[in-house]
Design a protein around this motif. Sequence first.
Motif, PDB file in Angstrom:
ATOM      1  N   LEU A  79       0.853  -1.249  -0.001  1.00 50.49           N
ATOM      2  CA  LEU A  79       0.012  -0.173   0.104  1.00 50.49           C
ATOM      3  C   LEU A  79       0.943   1.311  -0.154  1.00 50.49           C
ATOM      4  O   LEU A  79       0.480   2.230  -0.706  1.00 50.49           O
ATOM      5  CB  LEU A  79      -1.030  -0.074   1.071  1.00 50.49           C
ATOM      6  CG  LEU A  79      -2.017  -0.988   1.355  1.00 50.49           C
ATOM      7  CD1 LEU A  79      -2.726  -1.096   2.726  1.00 50.49           C
ATOM      8  CD2 LEU A  79      -3.157  -0.621   0.032  1.00 50.49           C
ATOM      9  N   LEU A  80       1.889   1.237   0.697  1.00 49.87           N
ATOM     10  CA  LEU A  80       2.630   2.442   0.903  1.00 49.87           C
ATOM     11  C   LEU A  80       3.457   2.640  -0.470  1.00 49.87           C
ATOM     12  O   LEU A  80       3.687   3.741  -1.146  1.00 49.87           O
ATOM     13  CB  LEU A  80       3.746   2.224   1.922  1.00 49.87           C
ATOM     14  CG  LEU A  80       5.149   3.346   2.058  1.00 49.87           C
ATOM     15  CD1 LEU A  80       4.200   4.881   2.196  1.00 49.87           C
ATOM     16  CD2 LEU A  80       5.967   3.006   2.984  1.00 49.87           C
ATOM     17  N   SER A 105       1.826   6.679  -7.099  1.00 49.82           N
ATOM     18  CA  SER A 105       0.552   7.094  -7.663  1.00 49.82           C
ATOM     19  C   SER A 105       0.657   8.509  -8.197  1.00 49.82           C
ATOM     20  O   SER A 105       1.504   9.350  -7.998  1.00 49.82           O
ATOM     21  CB  SER A 105      -0.654   7.230  -6.775  1.00 49.82           C
ATOM     22  OG  SER A 105      -0.219   7.977  -5.711  1.00 49.82           O
ATOM     23  N   ALA A 106      -0.009   9.016  -9.268  1.00 48.38           N
ATOM     24  CA  ALA A 106       0.007  10.156  -9.760  1.00 48.38           C
ATOM     25  C   ALA A 106      -0.200  11.090  -8.756  1.00 48.38           C
ATOM     26  O   ALA A 106      -1.305  11.039  -7.866  1.00 48.38           O
ATOM     27  CB  ALA A 106      -1.433  10.256 -10.946  1.00 48.38           C
ATOM     28  N   GLY A 107       0.404  12.361  -8.868  1.00 49.55           N
ATOM     29  CA  GLY A 107       0.251  13.159  -7.766  1.00 49.55           C
ATOM     30  C   GLY A 107       1.249  13.149  -6.648  1.00 49.55           C
ATOM     31  O   GLY A 107       1.566  14.270  -5.960  1.00 49.55           O
ATOM     32  N   LYS A 147      10.238  10.376  -6.505  1.00 52.28           N
ATOM     33  CA  LYS A 147      11.589  10.899  -7.049  1.00 52.28           C
ATOM     34  C   LYS A 147      12.520  11.547  -6.155  1.00 52.28           C
ATOM     35  O   LYS A 147      13.822  11.548  -6.274  1.00 52.28           O
ATOM     36  CB  LYS A 147      11.017  12.067  -7.888  1.00 52.28           C
ATOM     37  CG  LYS A 147      11.866  12.800  -8.646  1.00 52.28           C
ATOM     38  CD  LYS A 147      11.229  13.680  -9.662  1.00 52.28           C
ATOM     39  CE  LYS A 147      12.229  14.674 -10.695  1.00 52.28           C
ATOM     40  NZ  LYS A 147      11.677  15.557 -11.376  1.00 52.28           N
ATOM     41  N   LYS A 148      11.971  12.274  -5.063  1.00 49.31           N
ATOM     42  CA  LYS A 148      12.812  12.727  -4.055  1.00 49.31           C
ATOM     43  C   LYS A 148      13.687  11.902  -3.128  1.00 49.31           C
ATOM     44  O   LYS A 148      14.935  11.803  -2.958  1.00 49.31           O
ATOM     45  CB  LYS A 148      12.024  13.533  -2.781  1.00 49.31           C
ATOM     46  CG  LYS A 148      11.528  14.881  -3.459  1.00 49.31           C
ATOM     47  CD  LYS A 148      10.846  15.673  -2.096  1.00 49.31           C
ATOM     48  CE  LYS A 148      10.333  17.047  -2.993  1.00 49.31           C
ATOM     49  NZ  LYS A 148       9.806  17.718  -1.775  1.00 49.31           N
ATOM     50  N   ALA A 149      13.154  10.396  -2.954  1.00 51.82           N
ATOM     51  CA  ALA A 149      13.682   9.323  -2.685  1.00 51.82           C
ATOM     52  C   ALA A 149      14.848   9.078  -3.298  1.00 51.82           C
ATOM     53  O   ALA A 149      15.949   8.607  -2.823  1.00 51.82           O
ATOM     54  CB  ALA A 149      13.023   8.407  -2.082  1.00 51.82           C
TER      55      ALA A 149
END
Length: 491
Positions: free
Chosen positions: A361-362, A368-370, A377-379
């Motif tokens: 779920l995480l 997911s979009a948004g 991306k930051k990770a």
Amino acid sequence: MELCTLTALELGGMIRRGEVSPREAARAALDRMAGEQPRNNAFITTLDEKAVLEQAEAVERRLAAGEALSPLAGVPMGLKDNICTRGVKTSCASRILGEFAPPYDATLAERLRDAGGVLLGKLNMDEFAMGSTSETSWYGPARNPWDLERVPGGSSGGAAAAVAAGECWYAVGSDTGGSIRQPASYCGVTGMKPTYGTVSRYGLIAYASSLDQMGPIARSAADCAAVLDLVMGRDRRDGTSLDAPCGRLLEGLTGDIRGLRVGLPADCFGEGLEGEVRDAVLAAAGVLRERGAVVEECALPIMKYVVPAYYIIASAEASSNLSRFDGVKYGWRAEGYEDLTGLYNKTRTEGFGPEVKRRILLGTFVLSAGYYDAYYKKALQVKAAIKRAYDTAFERYDLLLTPVAPSTAPRLGESLGDPLKMYLSDIYTVPLNLAGLPGLSMPCGFDSKGMPIGAQLIGPALGEAKVLGAAHAFQLETDYHKKAPAGKEAE
């Protein structure tokens, strides 16, 4: 002399000299397992006596024919239950795979078999390697041989427990965020995660493909070197395997570490670390200094970002990798569904445990979009920054020395009620997976409760020889790796 107290190399030496036969070694393992398995639940699947003895007899014939085999030929071992073995149940400790028996061997399993390894069975673990305690297994928790009311660590807890209990002389686990090193620390054995790409992942059922790596758990650094010599190397079936110089690690263990530069990251010795663990790891640094290493404090400020970055990336990859388990192609299938969507939903709802569902779920959320840019991306950007931070550290130091975990093994049930606390326990191990670096856990002491403490040696990419060399030098000066539960010591 009990064979189960020997290191893998000691037993292998006796087999080569004809002092012990592979069949006698296998029999000793089977007898030991009969007594220990009901207590620690280290194995999920054990091969029957006939299958084990047939493997041992095949090695005997090869040795009698003068075939040049490895230093570990005839030595019984175990594999974590997410490593594919042809015709032998491979469940990832999950209900959803049911009685799945792969039609092929993992490359690692092939290489160990060809070198004369004798497989005893498949080792317990956290479901799909998701956990730090080996309590999320569908087959019940593995237990720590030092205290059966405590966890052996995870996710390769069964592997560490089996080696510590003398049920096998070495095991192979997988490490996505510390899953070899942390259970090795909790169980008082030696465990190593090699550089990403040096051991083929073909046949390893994936959790997080960019982070997973297989490696050995054994009594000593020398044993780990011997196993890695057998399994490292390029594999055309794995596109991520490296075409890099590998092998000859065992012969490089001279014990001479004079002039080796070792950094102690102050950021790994602060808040949250138990005092007894800190003292034991610093004492290990003192032993390395006495052997001639140059040890000094350094900084690694990136540490505060590693846990969130790791769990975002690992969960994102897990949500993708585990989509293949749907009740259609293989494994367990739910009953009482109305259509294909119902089959998927019911099978996955009933087949996956709570921790696996939590991470799926995480991972689905951060992809997911948004939310992709905000989290995933930051990770990835943080992952790159972590790699740069280690590269900078290794410009000055040959190795880094840190704790493996903030504490010794917790009691069964303590961690499951607080998943966040369990995730934070990985703070010292997950950076190596994000950066793709080699790391080793070696026993360095015991706490006031008599539980083992591990120290972690970290090397630069392809720095296995340095890591193993320092660990071997430490173990020449200490006997922590020879200690065994119930007061028994390796000879």
